[in-house]
Design a protein around this motif. Structure first.
Motif, PDB file in Angstrom:
ATOM      1  N   ASP A 123       0.835  -1.199   0.000  1.00  0.00           N
ATOM      2  CA  ASP A 123       0.000   0.000   0.000  1.00  0.00           C
ATOM      3  C   ASP A 123       0.872   1.251   0.000  1.00  0.00           C
ATOM      4  O   ASP A 123       0.533   2.264  -0.614  1.00  0.00           O
ATOM      5  CB  ASP A 123      -0.920   0.015   1.228  1.00  0.00           C
ATOM      6  CG  ASP A 123      -1.954  -1.090   1.175  1.00  0.00           C
ATOM      7  OD1 ASP A 123      -2.492  -1.348   0.081  1.00  0.00           O
ATOM      8  OD2 ASP A 123      -2.216  -1.708   2.220  1.00  0.00           O
ATOM      9  N   SER A 124       1.981   1.168   0.728  1.00  0.00           N
ATOM     10  CA  SER A 124       2.890   2.301   0.786  1.00  0.00           C
ATOM     11  C   SER A 124       4.317   1.827   1.036  1.00  0.00           C
ATOM     12  O   SER A 124       4.533   0.730   1.570  1.00  0.00           O
ATOM     13  CB  SER A 124       2.474   3.281   1.895  1.00  0.00           C
ATOM     14  OG  SER A 124       2.563   2.659   3.168  1.00  0.00           O
ATOM     15  N   LEU A 125       5.255   2.653   0.630  1.00  0.00           N
ATOM     16  CA  LEU A 125       6.684   2.383   0.852  1.00  0.00           C
ATOM     17  C   LEU A 125       7.311   3.644   1.420  1.00  0.00           C
ATOM     18  O   LEU A 125       6.981   4.753   0.990  1.00  0.00           O
ATOM     19  CB  LEU A 125       7.361   1.989  -0.458  1.00  0.00           C
ATOM     20  CG  LEU A 125       8.890   1.812  -0.470  1.00  0.00           C
ATOM     21  CD1 LEU A 125       9.313   0.762  -1.497  1.00  0.00           C
ATOM     22  CD2 LEU A 125       9.628   3.129  -0.755  1.00  0.00           C
ATOM     23  N   ALA A 126       8.219   3.467   2.370  1.00  0.00           N
ATOM     24  CA  ALA A 126       8.932   4.610   2.935  1.00  0.00           C
ATOM     25  C   ALA A 126      10.405   4.278   3.072  1.00  0.00           C
ATOM     26  O   ALA A 126      10.773   3.139   3.351  1.00  0.00           O
ATOM     27  CB  ALA A 126       8.356   4.977   4.306  1.00  0.00           C
ATOM     28  N   THR A 127      11.243   5.283   2.859  1.00  0.00           N
ATOM     29  CA  THR A 127      12.672   5.124   3.132  1.00  0.00           C
ATOM     30  C   THR A 127      12.923   5.470   4.597  1.00  0.00           C
ATOM     31  O   THR A 127      12.158   6.216   5.215  1.00  0.00           O
ATOM     32  CB  THR A 127      13.515   6.048   2.242  1.00  0.00           C
ATOM     33  OG1 THR A 127      13.121   7.420   2.480  1.00  0.00           O
ATOM     34  CG2 THR A 127      13.335   5.712   0.771  1.00  0.00           C
ATOM     35  N   GLY A 128      14.005   4.923   5.147  1.00  0.00           N
ATOM     36  CA  GLY A 128      14.299   5.223   6.536  1.00  0.00           C
ATOM     37  C   GLY A 128      15.495   4.454   7.066  1.00  0.00           C
ATOM     38  O   GLY A 128      16.378   4.056   6.306  1.00  0.00           O
ATOM     39  N   PHE A 129      15.490   4.224   8.376  1.00  0.00           N
ATOM     40  CA  PHE A 129      16.616   3.584   9.042  1.00  0.00           C
ATOM     41  C   PHE A 129      16.108   2.818  10.257  1.00  0.00           C
ATOM     42  O   PHE A 129      14.961   3.009  10.683  1.00  0.00           O
ATOM     43  CB  PHE A 129      17.655   4.621   9.473  1.00  0.00           C
ATOM     44  CG  PHE A 129      17.092   5.691  10.389  1.00  0.00           C
ATOM     45  CD1 PHE A 129      17.209   5.582  11.770  1.00  0.00           C
ATOM     46  CD2 PHE A 129      16.442   6.809   9.861  1.00  0.00           C
ATOM     47  CE1 PHE A 129      16.683   6.555  12.609  1.00  0.00           C
ATOM     48  CE2 PHE A 129      15.914   7.790  10.691  1.00  0.00           C
ATOM     49  CZ  PHE A 129      16.036   7.668  12.068  1.00  0.00           C
ATOM     50  N   TRP A 171      -2.685   7.306   4.815  1.00  0.00           N
ATOM     51  CA  TRP A 171      -1.346   7.460   4.241  1.00  0.00           C
ATOM     52  C   TRP A 171      -0.593   6.134   4.197  1.00  0.00           C
ATOM     53  O   TRP A 171       0.248   5.925   3.323  1.00  0.00           O
ATOM     54  CB  TRP A 171      -0.542   8.479   5.042  1.00  0.00           C
ATOM     55  CG  TRP A 171       0.789   8.771   4.424  1.00  0.00           C
ATOM     56  CD1 TRP A 171       2.007   8.254   4.762  1.00  0.00           C
ATOM     57  CD2 TRP A 171       1.038   9.645   3.317  1.00  0.00           C
ATOM     58  NE1 TRP A 171       3.005   8.749   3.944  1.00  0.00           N
ATOM     59  CE2 TRP A 171       2.423   9.608   3.042  1.00  0.00           C
ATOM     60  CE3 TRP A 171       0.222  10.453   2.523  1.00  0.00           C
ATOM     61  CZ2 TRP A 171       3.010  10.355   2.020  1.00  0.00           C
ATOM     62  CZ3 TRP A 171       0.798  11.194   1.513  1.00  0.00           C
ATOM     63  CH2 TRP A 171       2.181  11.141   1.268  1.00  0.00           C
ATOM     64  N   PHE A 172      -0.870   5.230   5.122  1.00  0.00           N
ATOM     65  CA  PHE A 172      -0.053   4.026   5.279  1.00  0.00           C
ATOM     66  C   PHE A 172      -0.629   2.776   4.625  1.00  0.00           C
ATOM     67  O   PHE A 172       0.098   2.015   3.985  1.00  0.00           O
ATOM     68  CB  PHE A 172       0.169   3.739   6.771  1.00  0.00           C
ATOM     69  CG  PHE A 172       0.683   4.909   7.546  1.00  0.00           C
ATOM     70  CD1 PHE A 172       2.019   5.268   7.459  1.00  0.00           C
ATOM     71  CD2 PHE A 172      -0.161   5.652   8.354  1.00  0.00           C
ATOM     72  CE1 PHE A 172       2.505   6.352   8.168  1.00  0.00           C
ATOM     73  CE2 PHE A 172       0.311   6.739   9.070  1.00  0.00           C
ATOM     74  CZ  PHE A 172       1.646   7.099   8.971  1.00  0.00           C
TER      75      PHE A 172
END
Length: 212
Positions: A123-129, A171-172
């Motif tokens: 549904d969603s993708l996010a960049t991060g750590f 959003w998620f």
């Protein structure tokens, strides 16, 4: 259509006018515009703003500008409301949110995120750590930092989201894809230290590019 969006407001408080402040020879915003223009998988890219100076800078660096109405341009306006406004005017199936406060990106990062999204169908993708910070006084005192499992924290660099979710106010979604980046690309410019750090990192990248 895969639509890239950079929402930029003129009223930043902690670092006034940061989006047009010069960072390594160009406005902070320009680093994101250049990255978006270099992405092969974006069908269209727009900068949404209510600010004339920001709009002028965005156009100068080659971006299409969408004038933002007053309602989604206040201090209380959320990123979700801004993106919903854009989608009400530009139909798209996938939204790629690229924040101007993340100037450090590998040249192919945006395309890699889109490719991962299309391949895994979340549904969603996010960049991060992976954040291993814990409140002082919590958890076993003897636990070594490398043994702390940590949790994924989004860094604000790239988000890829199904447009239908955003239209519904989500959003998620339920299926979330994580894309872990190196620490340099995690920098999110919010204050003077962040700006200084981004400047050092970009200078180093420019020197490495010249050496090659």
């Amino acid at each position: 259509m895969i639509l890239g969006i950079t929402p930029v407001r003129g009223g930043s408080k902690r670092l006034p006018r940061k989006n047009v402040r010069v960072l390594c020879g160009r406005p902070l915003l320009a680093w994101t515009v250049e990255a978006a223009k270099g992405a092969k998988l974006l069908d269209r890219y727009v900068v949404s703003t209510e600010d004339a100076e920001i709009a002028s800078a965005a156009r100068q660096w080659g971006a299409e500008v969408l004038d933002r109405p007053v309602a989604p341009a206040t201090d209380e306006a959320t990123t979700l409301s801004v993106v919903q406004d854009v989608l009400a005017r530009i139909p798209a199936e996938v939204v790629v949110l690229l924040q101007a406060t993340s100037p450090v990106r590998d040249p192919d990062l945006i395309d890699r995120c889109i490719e991962r999204f299309l391949a895994t169908q979340p549904d969603s993708l996010a960049t991060g750590f992976i954040c291993k910070s814990t409140p002082y006084g919590s958890g076993p005192r003897q636990m070594r930092r490398q043994d702390v499992p940590g949790f994924f924290c989004d860094d604000g660099n790239v988000y890829v989201v199904r447009a239908e979710l955003i239209r519904r106010g989500d959003w998620f979604g339920t299926r979330i894809e994580q894309m872990i980046l190196d620490r340099a690309q995690n920098v999110d410019v919010d204050d003077e230290f962040d700006f200084w750090l981004a400047e050092r990192l970009l200078e180093q990248r420019q020197m490495n590019s010249v050496r090659r």
